[in-house]
Design an enzyme around this catalytic site. Structure first.
Site, short mmCIF file in Angstrom:
data_model
loop_
_atom_site.label_atom_id
_atom_site.label_comp_id
_atom_site.label_asym_id
_atom_site.label_seq_id
_atom_site.Cartn_x
_atom_site.Cartn_y
_atom_site.Cartn_z
N ASP A 51 19.91 22.26 30.15
CA ASP A 51 20.47 23.49 29.61
C ASP A 51 21.97 23.52 29.92
OD1 ASP A 51 21.21 26.14 29.11
OD2 ASP A 51 19.16 26.83 29.52
N ALA A 75 23.75 26.06 20.47
CA ALA A 75 24.27 27.43 20.47
C ALA A 75 23.19 28.39 19.99
CB ALA A 75 25.47 27.54 19.53
N TYR A 141 28.43 36.41 16.85
CA TYR A 141 28.22 34.96 16.70
C TYR A 141 29.50 34.29 16.20
CZ TYR A 141 26.84 30.62 14.41
OH TYR A 141 26.79 29.32 13.99
N ILE A 207 14.92 41.60 -0.40
CA ILE A 207 16.31 41.27 -0.75
C ILE A 207 17.18 42.35 -0.12
CG2 ILE A 207 17.98 41.16 -2.64
CD1 ILE A 207 15.84 39.85 -4.35
N PHE A 208 18.13 41.90 0.70
CA PHE A 208 18.96 42.87 1.43
C PHE A 208 20.08 43.41 0.54
CE2 PHE A 208 17.71 40.19 5.35
CZ PHE A 208 16.57 40.94 5.56
N ASP A 285 26.77 41.68 6.26
CA ASP A 285 26.71 40.71 5.16
C ASP A 285 27.90 40.88 4.21
OD1 ASP A 285 24.58 39.02 5.48
OD2 ASP A 285 23.15 40.28 4.39
#
Ligand code: UDP
Length: 329
Positions: A51, A75, A141, A207-208, A285
């Site tokens: 790790d 990651a 991220y 579907i977003f 998004d």
């Protein structure tokens, strides 16, 4: 050339390891197997389970080993999760890179390739997105990868390291013989989810959002084949071997496809109906992400072989239909 690949049991890592082994590189995979699969690691690679957060463990397990270069895939990489758990990203992703780069310096290893992301461009002010596009990370991220890129720029500036950062757009597809493919323990990515519906493993997908300012209202992404990404790493590695110049490249196919186009393509290729519902937008998004990869094409001669959505989805389908439950281990 002896190469250490962190995260080599993961999706893009395992495809790169397989290609490196095919080409005769001497490969060691370092992975903690939290997210990766031991079955995804090429049999010709040496495997070290460790790790990167365990600094002493890394020093112990890699003691007396010499490497010419490191490719760093390991990651946490889920955009949505990073919004919920920012420290897992800003904390752990950055700490893993710090430990790895520290170990490299102590062992005089100075060639480094970073797995980076299109999420650096959370709100792109132009399309296609080239390397000069302003960086405004879309999530913790993306921030974590940007912090690592900045660290590399500092190390590169003081000649401690020569690096290439590869910023992937939407990786998809599987190895040409379907021996390995995409299998995330928690699946959040569009193409595998839609294929799971085609396989009857899931009732429907959501579907977003279909109210974006795009041709059909759904988000547009640049899907790039995982083997084309693997090839880019090998070109970057050879280039680092011959030159002492650090750089960054955006890696996409240059084509944008909407979520609905992905659903349609999966239906066409699999011959199965895919049920979907339209839900809310997903936080973070952007409506459209399309790469310009002219720089890597020009400088390293990278040519994506899977140059349209149909080829990419057909390749993904080959893996999923033969491995509906993913890897065994
Ligand atoms: N997407 C979707 N439903 C899902 C998963 C994804 O509509 O269940 C959309 C998502 O909003 C994005 C595109 O599909 O516009 C690609 O998402 P993915 O998570 O695969 O990759 P990302 O673009 O987030 O890196």
């Amino acid at each position: 050339m002896k190469v250490l690949v962190t995260g080599g049991a993961g999706y893009i890592g395992s495809h790169t390891v397989k290609k490196l082994c095919e080409l005769g590189f001497d490969v060691t995979v370092l992975d903690n197997l939290c997210l990766g699969h031991v079955d995804a690691i090429d049999k010709n690679a040496t495997f070290v389970q460790a790790d990167l957060l365990d600094k002493n463990g890394i020093h112990r397990k890699l003691a007396n080993q010499k490497f010419d270069a490191v490719i760093h895939f390991a990651a946490n990489s889920l955009v949505g999760e990073s919004v919920e758990k920012p420290m897992k990203y800003i904390g752990d992703n950055v700490q893993m890179a710090v430990n790895l780069l520290g170990w490299m310096q102590e062992n005089n290893i100075n060639k480094f390739i970073l797995s980076s992301t299109a999420n650096l461009f959370g709100k792109p002010n132009k399309i296609p997105i080239d390397e000069d596009t302003e960086i405004i990370p879309g999530s913790p991220y993306g921030e974590s990868k940007y912090i690592i890129e900045r660290m590399l720029a500092c190390l590169g500036g003081s000649n401690k390291i020569t690096y290439t950062s590869l910023r992937y757009f939407n990786a998809a597809g599987a190895y040409k013989d379907a021996s390995i493919g995409e299998d995330h323990k928690i699946e959040t990515h569009l193409i595998p989810l839609v294929i799971q519906v085609a396989l009857g493993k899931r009732d429907k997908i959501t579907i977003f959002g279909d109210d974006y300012e795009t041709k059909d209202g759904t988000c547009i992404r640049d899907y790039v084949h995982v083997s084309d990404l693997a090839t880019a790493h090998i070109l970057a590695l050879k280039h680092l071997g011959d030159n002492n110049s650090s750089t960054v490249y955006n890696l996409g196919s240059g084509n944008g496809y909407s979520v609905k186009e992905v659903v349609d393509a999966v239906q066409k290729i699999t011959g199965k109906a895919v049920k979907y519902e339209v839900g809310n937008r997903r936080a973070g998004d952007p409506p459209m992400l399309i790469a310009s990869s002219n720089k890597i094409k020009k400088e390293l001669g990278w040519v994506p072989k899977y140059d349209n959505l149909e080829k990419i989805i057909s390749s993904a389908w080959e893996w999923h239909k033969n491995n509906p439950n993913g890897f065994r281990h």
